[in-house]
Design a protein around this motif. Structure first.
Motif, PDB file in Angstrom:
ATOM      1  N   LEU A   8     -30.714  90.126 -14.857  1.00  0.00           N
ATOM      2  CA  LEU A   8     -31.231  91.349 -15.494  1.00  0.00           C
ATOM      3  C   LEU A   8     -32.609  91.054 -16.104  1.00  0.00           C
ATOM      4  O   LEU A   8     -33.539  91.870 -15.991  1.00  0.00           O
ATOM      5  N   GLY A   9     -32.722  89.880 -16.708  1.00  0.00           N
ATOM      6  CA  GLY A   9     -34.008  89.466 -17.275  1.00  0.00           C
ATOM      7  C   GLY A   9     -35.089  89.407 -16.204  1.00  0.00           C
ATOM      8  O   GLY A   9     -36.224  89.855 -16.419  1.00  0.00           O
ATOM      9  N   PHE A  10     -34.730  88.879 -15.037  1.00  0.00           N
ATOM     10  CA  PHE A  10     -35.673  88.814 -13.915  1.00  0.00           C
ATOM     11  C   PHE A  10     -36.165  90.226 -13.555  1.00  0.00           C
ATOM     12  O   PHE A  10     -37.345  90.445 -13.329  1.00  0.00           O
ATOM     13  N   VAL A  11     -35.212  91.170 -13.502  1.00  0.00           N
ATOM     14  CA  VAL A  11     -35.571  92.543 -13.113  1.00  0.00           C
ATOM     15  C   VAL A  11     -36.520  93.149 -14.154  1.00  0.00           C
ATOM     16  O   VAL A  11     -37.547  93.744 -13.801  1.00  0.00           O
ATOM     17  N   VAL A  12     -36.172  92.973 -15.443  1.00  0.00           N
ATOM     18  CA  VAL A  12     -37.008  93.540 -16.510  1.00  0.00           C
ATOM     19  C   VAL A  12     -38.406  92.915 -16.444  1.00  0.00           C
ATOM     20  O   VAL A  12     -39.420  93.608 -16.500  1.00  0.00           O
ATOM     21  N   PHE A  13     -38.421  91.594 -16.250  1.00  0.00           N
ATOM     22  CA  PHE A  13     -39.695  90.878 -16.131  1.00  0.00           C
ATOM     23  C   PHE A  13     -40.535  91.463 -14.991  1.00  0.00           C
ATOM     24  O   PHE A  13     -41.720  91.762 -15.152  1.00  0.00           O
ATOM     25  N   SER A  14     -39.882  91.667 -13.834  1.00  0.00           N
ATOM     26  CA  SER A  14     -40.638  92.163 -12.678  1.00  0.00           C
ATOM     27  C   SER A  14     -41.134  93.584 -12.915  1.00  0.00           C
ATOM     28  O   SER A  14     -42.241  93.941 -12.517  1.00  0.00           O
ATOM     29  N   LEU A  15     -40.308  94.387 -13.597  1.00  0.00           N
ATOM     30  CA  LEU A  15     -40.735  95.768 -13.890  1.00  0.00           C
ATOM     31  C   LEU A  15     -41.953  95.775 -14.805  1.00  0.00           C
ATOM     32  O   LEU A  15     -42.902  96.543 -14.599  1.00  0.00           O
ATOM     33  N   ILE A  16     -41.917  94.878 -15.805  1.00  0.00           N
ATOM     34  CA  ILE A  16     -43.047  94.811 -16.741  1.00  0.00           C
ATOM     35  C   ILE A  16     -44.315  94.381 -15.997  1.00  0.00           C
ATOM     36  O   ILE A  16     -45.379  94.977 -16.149  1.00  0.00           O
ATOM     37  N   VAL A  17     -44.155  93.339 -15.147  1.00  0.00           N
ATOM     38  CA  VAL A  17     -45.315  92.846 -14.396  1.00  0.00           C
ATOM     39  C   VAL A  17     -45.907  93.968 -13.538  1.00  0.00           C
ATOM     40  O   VAL A  17     -47.115  94.219 -13.546  1.00  0.00           O
ATOM     41  N   VAL A  18     -45.014  94.659 -12.820  1.00  0.00           N
ATOM     42  CA  VAL A  18     -45.494  95.693 -11.900  1.00  0.00           C
ATOM     43  C   VAL A  18     -46.122  96.853 -12.650  1.00  0.00           C
ATOM     44  O   VAL A  18     -47.163  97.381 -12.255  1.00  0.00           O
ATOM     45  N   ARG A  19     -45.490  97.230 -13.760  1.00  0.00           N
ATOM     46  CA  ARG A  19     -46.041  98.349 -14.537  1.00  0.00           C
ATOM     47  C   ARG A  19     -47.402  97.959 -15.136  1.00  0.00           C
ATOM     48  O   ARG A  19     -48.352  98.749 -15.094  1.00  0.00           O
ATOM     49  N   ALA A  20     -47.472  96.707 -15.620  1.00  0.00           N
ATOM     50  CA  ALA A  20     -48.736  96.238 -16.181  1.00  0.00           C
ATOM     51  C   ALA A  20     -49.822  96.230 -15.105  1.00  0.00           C
ATOM     52  O   ALA A  20     -50.965  96.608 -15.353  1.00  0.00           O
ATOM     53  N   LEU A  21     -49.412  95.802 -13.895  1.00  0.00           N
ATOM     54  CA  LEU A  21     -50.359  95.800 -12.783  1.00  0.00           C
ATOM     55  C   LEU A  21     -50.837  97.218 -12.477  1.00  0.00           C
ATOM     56  O   LEU A  21     -52.021  97.463 -12.288  1.00  0.00           O
ATOM     57  N   GLU A  22     -49.849  98.120 -12.456  1.00  0.00           N
ATOM     58  CA  GLU A  22     -50.124  99.504 -12.060  1.00  0.00           C
ATOM     59  C   GLU A  22     -51.208 100.145 -12.920  1.00  0.00           C
ATOM     60  O   GLU A  22     -52.055 100.872 -12.413  1.00  0.00           O
ATOM     61  N   VAL A  23     -51.118  99.860 -14.209  1.00  0.00           N
ATOM     62  CA  VAL A  23     -52.062 100.522 -15.115  1.00  0.00           C
ATOM     63  C   VAL A  23     -53.336  99.699 -15.313  1.00  0.00           C
ATOM     64  O   VAL A  23     -54.233 100.114 -16.030  1.00  0.00           O
ATOM     65  N   SER A  24     -53.377  98.516 -14.673  1.00  0.00           N
ATOM     66  CA  SER A  24     -54.554  97.669 -14.867  1.00  0.00           C
ATOM     67  C   SER A  24     -55.598  97.936 -13.780  1.00  0.00           C
ATOM     68  O   SER A  24     -55.330  98.636 -12.802  1.00  0.00           O
ATOM     69  N   LYS A  25     -56.728  97.295 -13.950  1.00  0.00           N
ATOM     70  CA  LYS A  25     -57.814  97.422 -12.970  1.00  0.00           C
ATOM     71  C   LYS A  25     -57.346  96.839 -11.624  1.00  0.00           C
ATOM     72  O   LYS A  25     -57.571  97.422 -10.573  1.00  0.00           O
ATOM     73  N   TRP A  26     -56.688  95.667 -11.724  1.00  0.00           N
ATOM     74  CA  TRP A  26     -56.205  95.025 -10.504  1.00  0.00           C
ATOM     75  C   TRP A  26     -55.318  95.965  -9.693  1.00  0.00           C
ATOM     76  O   TRP A  26     -55.456  96.079  -8.493  1.00  0.00           O
ATOM     77  N   GLY A  27     -54.377  96.599 -10.401  1.00  0.00           N
ATOM     78  CA  GLY A  27     -53.436  97.499  -9.730  1.00  0.00           C
ATOM     79  C   GLY A  27     -54.163  98.642  -9.035  1.00  0.00           C
ATOM     80  O   GLY A  27     -53.821  99.010  -7.903  1.00  0.00           O
TER      81      GLY A  27
END
Lengths: 323, 418
Positions: free
Chosen positions: A162-181
């Motif tokens: 579950l921690g892995f999933v939450v971690f991946s969601l945070i990473v992806v969401r952070a990417l999404e709203v970032s310049k990189w994303g």
């Protein structure tokens, strides 16, 4: 967005409390749901967001699994540290593949072929390496304890996954709203247009494959310490790559929730159908049902289930709400 | 006023009758029944190995049916066994999931699963959950070297294959007054072939066995022409050829040995599936004769084998008890024997009983099933089989032999009138 965050918080709370009410077997199914959601999310970073299609992600899973396991078995390094080393190893390999592919402008099916070829090279290499167990596979020692990443019940595995999933969601969401994303999405939508606007195509594709392979490899360590047996065919073959990409494709590519929705749908369905038909002595039917469901999903939800949900929910929440 | 029976009153009465039956009637029925003990079979019933998986599940199931027909577990009031079914799909994660499910459904002991990788996953899970696990077929040495408390194996280990080969070769050489054999080892270039070839050569060196390896020839799996390899063999002039082969290259090899008129005293495989497949014998006819192979095998002269095989063939026409289904049957018998002595379904009692197992059998080649401290069956063995008159005969060990082995070959391959 607030509504989505509230919904996710409630879902997380339910998932945190769930182990109090279900058996080890059900927890095991959830572990697989989380595992495949996480792996799908890792692949989603590269293919879903930045665009290049990879059919060789099992290579990174294998690299992560083998490096951390070998470090643990031969040098006593805890998998909690080994997983980061595995992640770095896979990221290096991913960057090397990416360099070859992106530097020479391989696109579409040609990049797919490159990833398949490297996946196969990896599998065949391990198959011939004696220290990694070659054809016999690597039999992981079972040493229960937090440091060794080995547990008797499914509960710790459940929370880690579950921690892995939450971690991946945070990473992806952070990417999404970032310049990189934003750059990733621009590349995916129209590479030439993005380049003409000054996006460094090579650099951002390399960043995408680096993150994606690193994340995938972390999942490999989890797999090794949950399944306790590594064989090139069972962790590094093409069907493992296909298994990884199935969830985000069904759930919705290039969306943070796609892999999660896909995994929540496909994993239990496959488990429940197998269990039901095996009990009745009708093995194999579950594979047919699984196949039919995939066809149905592609036919009726070509953009993924998440896109369909979005379409339904948006008018209710109001057009201005972003999901 | 007479009350009319409407839907509601009908339901009310039905519920009352139902409840009464449930409280009073059913427990009486349950008390009358013999208790039931669940064991679970996990085999690769679908996927790439489904043929083997189905055959092994049939072996497991028939053993359960036979035990129940003979009165179940007598020490527990004739408790009947019930086989829970699991399908590993030949995948480790599925094997784990299925094992978890059958444990949740109440399996007191697990049996399976043909593949060593699946076996490792299940063995670890059984260790985590404290549930006994008897591996019917799975050869990798490593599984039982992990110090598992709950895992046992009735099948032979990989290292046992090489040991038995040397044992049989020693016997043949002593009986035929052969002081030394000059041999050539060949194997396919896939990893199975490589491991088998290399393990055999290593065993010869380690034990300083009087077989001199003149050459070790490897060729790719799926090769279409073996003429160059056979020329090399001919030039080395070996007494015996030790080939690890699959059906395709086994046929090519025999044809080429025939064409090039290679003189040999024997063709003795250290263990490979190429030589006993029905299609090899069917296609090669007399050329296949006198080939020997060292493999785990059923005991063709055993009383138990004859009985089980005849029932199996009757139940599944055209099928017979082979190595896999035979060990699958034996695995369940060993569990039933342990339950009989344990008089309990508690995991630790079953494990204690399994440790003391001495189960006499003549279903498979090898003596009574008995486990060492690792959980390996110390008496599991391979047989030396030989093709004689175009049919497979067990020739060693003598206890299970249907015929006396023939060595050296009385006629060279090219001299058999084919």
């Amino acid at each position: 967005m607030k509504i989505i965050y509230s919904f996710l918080s409630i879902l997380l709370l339910i998932l945190l409390l769930l182990p109090n009410f279900v058996s080890d077997y059900i927890l095991g199914i959830f572990v697989l749901i989380f595992f495949y959601a996480y792996m799908g999310q890792s692949w989603n970073v590269l293919t879903g967001y930045a665009g290049p299609i990879s059919l060789g992600h099992s290579l990174y899973l294998g690299i992560g699994a083998y490096i951390s396991t070998k470090l643990a078995m031969s040098f006593g390094v805890t998998p909690w540290i080994g997983m980061w080393v595995g992640g770095l190893g896979a990221a290096l390999v991913g960057l090397a593949i990416g360099f070859l592919g992106f530097r020479f402008g391989l696109k579409g099916v040609y990049f797919v072929l490159l990833t398949i070829a490297f996946g196969e090279i990896g599998r065949l290499t391990v198959l011939h390496l004696k220290p990694l167990g070659h054809m016999m596979g690597l039999f992981v020692d079972f040493k229960p304890g937090f440091v060794n990443f080995h547990f008797r019940g499914n509960l710790p595995y459940y929370y880690i996954a579950l921690g892995f999933v939450v971690f991946s969601l945070i990473v992806v969401r952070a990417l999404e709203v970032s310049k990189w994303g934003r750059y990733f999405v621009a590349l995916r939508e129209d590479e030439d247009a993005a380049e003409s606007l000054g996006v460094n195509v090579f650099k951002y594709k390399m960043i995408a494959i680096g993150i994606s392979s690193f994340m995938t490899a972390l999942g490999g360590t989890f797999y090794a310490n949950y399944i306790f047996y590594l064989h090139p065919t069972s962790v590094m073959s093409m069907w493992v790559s296909i298994e990884i990409i199935m969830r985000p494709i069904i759930g919705g590519l290039g969306t943070p929730f796609g892999p999660l929705i896909g995994s929540f749908l496909l994993t239990p369905l496959s488990e429940i159908a197998r269990s039901y038909f095996t009990k009745a002595g009708l093995e194999g039917i579950h594979i047919v049902i699984y196949g039919l469901l995939l066809i149905a999903a592609v036919l009726f939800f070509p953009g993924g289930i998440f896109a369909f949900i979005k379409k339904i929910v948006k008018p209710i929440l109001g057009e201005s709400k972003e999901i | 006023m007479k009350k009319k029976m409407n839907r509601r009153t009908f339901l009310k009465y039905s519920a009352a009758v139902g409840a009464t039956t449930a409280i009073a009637g059913v427990p009486t029925l349950l008390r009358a029944q013999a208790p039931e003990i669940k064991i679970a079979s996990i085999q690769p019933v679908t996927g790439v190995l489904s043929d083997i998986g189905i055959s092994m599940r049939r072996g497991n199931q028939m053993a359960v049916d036979d035990i129940n027909a003979k009165g179940g577990i007598k020490s527990m009031g004739g408790a009947k066994l019930r086989l829970l079914l699991g399908d590993s799909e030949a995948k480790e994660d599925v094997a784990r999931s299925e094992a978890e499910r059958v444990i949740k459904d109440g399996a007191t002991c697990l049996v399976g699963p043909f593949l060593s990788g699946n076996a490792m996953t299940i063995a670890t899970l059984c260790e985590q959950r404290g549930v006994p696990f008897v591996m019917d077929v799975a050869a990798a040495d490593d599984i039982t070297r992990k110090g598992f408390k709950y895992t046992f194996r009735v099948f032979a280990t990989t290292s046992k294959f090489a040991d038995s080969m040397l044992f049989y070769m020693d016997k043949i050489m002593k009986e035929k007054n052969i002081s030394k054999i000059r041999g050539v080892v060949t194997n396919t270039g896939d990893l199975f072939g490589r491991v088998q070839g290399a393990t055999f050569i290593k065993a010869l060196k380690d034990k300083k066995f009087p077989i001199e390896v003149l050459g070790h020839i490897e060729y790719p799996l799926g090769i279409q022409d073996l003429s160059a390899e056979i020329s090399k063999i001919k030039a080395l002039k070996p007494d015996v050829l030790f080939p690890v082969a699959r059906p395709g290259d086994a046929k090519l090899m025999i044809r080429e040995l025939y064409k090039q008129r290679v003189e040999l005293q024997g063709i003795i495989s250290p263990g490979s599936p190429g030589w006993y497949e029905p299609e090899f014998i069917r296609d090669m006819k007399a050329l296949a004769d006198f080939v020997m192979d060292n493999v785990p095998w059923y005991n063709p002269v055993g009383k138990m084998y004859k009985e089980v095989n005849s029932a199996f063939s009757k139940k599944f026409p055209g099928k017979y008890i082979d190595t896999n289904s035979g060990y699958a049957y034996l695995g369940v018998l060993v569990i039933a024997d342990a339950l009989e002595r344990a008089k309990s379904t508690k995991p630790d009692d079953i494990v204690a009983a399994l440790k003391k197992t001495y189960f006499k059998q003549d279903l498979m080649v090898g003596l009574a099933v008995s486990f060492d401290e690792r959980g390996d069956n110390v008496n599991a063995d391979t047989a030396m089989i030989q093709i004689i008159g175009q049919s497979i005969k067990v020739v060693l060990p003598e206890k299970a032999a249907e015929a006396k082995y023939i060595h050296p070959m009385p006629k060279q391959i090219w001299d058999r009138g084919v």
